[in-house]
Design an enzyme around this catalytic site. Structure first.
Site, mmCIF file in Angstrom:
data_model
loop_
_atom_site.group_PDB
_atom_site.id
_atom_site.type_symbol
_atom_site.label_atom_id
_atom_site.label_comp_id
_atom_site.label_asym_id
_atom_site.label_seq_id
_atom_site.Cartn_x
_atom_site.Cartn_y
_atom_site.Cartn_z
ATOM 1 C CG HIS A 164 39.146 42.753 35.019
ATOM 2 N ND1 HIS A 164 38.314 42.213 34.145
ATOM 3 C CD2 HIS A 164 40.160 43.256 34.572
ATOM 4 C CE1 HIS A 164 38.552 42.447 33.143
ATOM 5 N NE2 HIS A 164 40.037 43.183 33.264
ATOM 6 C CD GLU B 159 45.460 45.549 30.699
ATOM 7 O OE1 GLU B 159 46.907 45.626 30.829
ATOM 8 O OE2 GLU B 159 44.985 44.438 30.678
#
Length: 209
Positions: free
Chosen positions: A16, A85
């Site tokens: 990202h 994550e």
């Protein structure tokens, strides 16, 4: 797979872009992309890129961009919960400087060997690695023979690359840099001779100028 079948799968991993709120440990925090983050992501892909499917972390900083790509190219989008994550526990929301001030040399211990040191209330790195690798291999098999874009996180990419390249867990974080919007390409060949996985490229479009 029959004995006469062979497949080649191309998997592009993209981290990202910059999230809102700037640089900090935000593993489990669900911040969306900043305006710069959107620019980084859109600049990291090109019209010539061809994908058959998109797989994304469920977190906003990944999922919103993945949705845009899938919609624009009219390809399937799959949300993979286990590509989120790693959780940094009480370090969440803190900068590296703040962690050093509050926790002494714990951050250095984590970076030098994340397998042997877990941030307080954080996710053990062994568990993180196992869930990421299992999830990645599941989608690798499910989408075999296709060209796939995976939108995820720096830690997730490190675990996948460590698995592909045979990097031990204690070197998994320090051995590779994964800037915002960095792209890594993996090729998976499966045949009667077995499975062969290789890293074809690893780069940041910003570093290329």
């Amino acid at each position: 797979m029959s004995e006469f079948t062979s497949t080649s799968t191309i998997i592009d991993l993209i981290r990202h872009g910059e999230p809102e709120g700037g640089q900090k440990f935000r593993g489990a925090l669900d911040d969306p992309l900043s305006e710069l983050g959107w620019q980084q992501m859109r600049g990291a892909i090109a019209e010539k890129d061809r994908w058959d499917a998109v797989v994304s972390s469920p977190m906003k900083r990944c999922r919103f961009f993945a949705e845009e790509v899938a919609r624009a190219r009219d390809i399937p989008l799959h949300i993979a919960e286990n590509l989120r994550e790693v959780s940094f526990g009480v370090w969440e929301g803190l900068t590296a400087e703040a962690i050093n001030e509050q926790f002494g040399d714990d951050l250095a211990r984590f970076w030098s060997n994340p397998g042997s040191f877990t941030p307080p209330e954080g996710e053990p790195m062994v568990e993180f690695r196992d869930r990421v690798v299992q999830c990645f291999r599941q989608w690798q098999d499910e989408l075999a023979g296709q060209r796939v874009l995976v939108v995820c996180h720096g830690g997730v990419i490190r675990m996948i690359l460590a698995d592909v390249l045979g990097v031990p867990l204690e070197r998994s974080f320090a051995s590779v840099s994964v800037p915002y919007a960095n792209r890594s390409r993996i090729r998976v060949d499966q045949s009667v001779h077995g499975e062969f996985r290789s890293l074809l490229s690893h780069f940041s479009s910003e570093l290329l100028g």
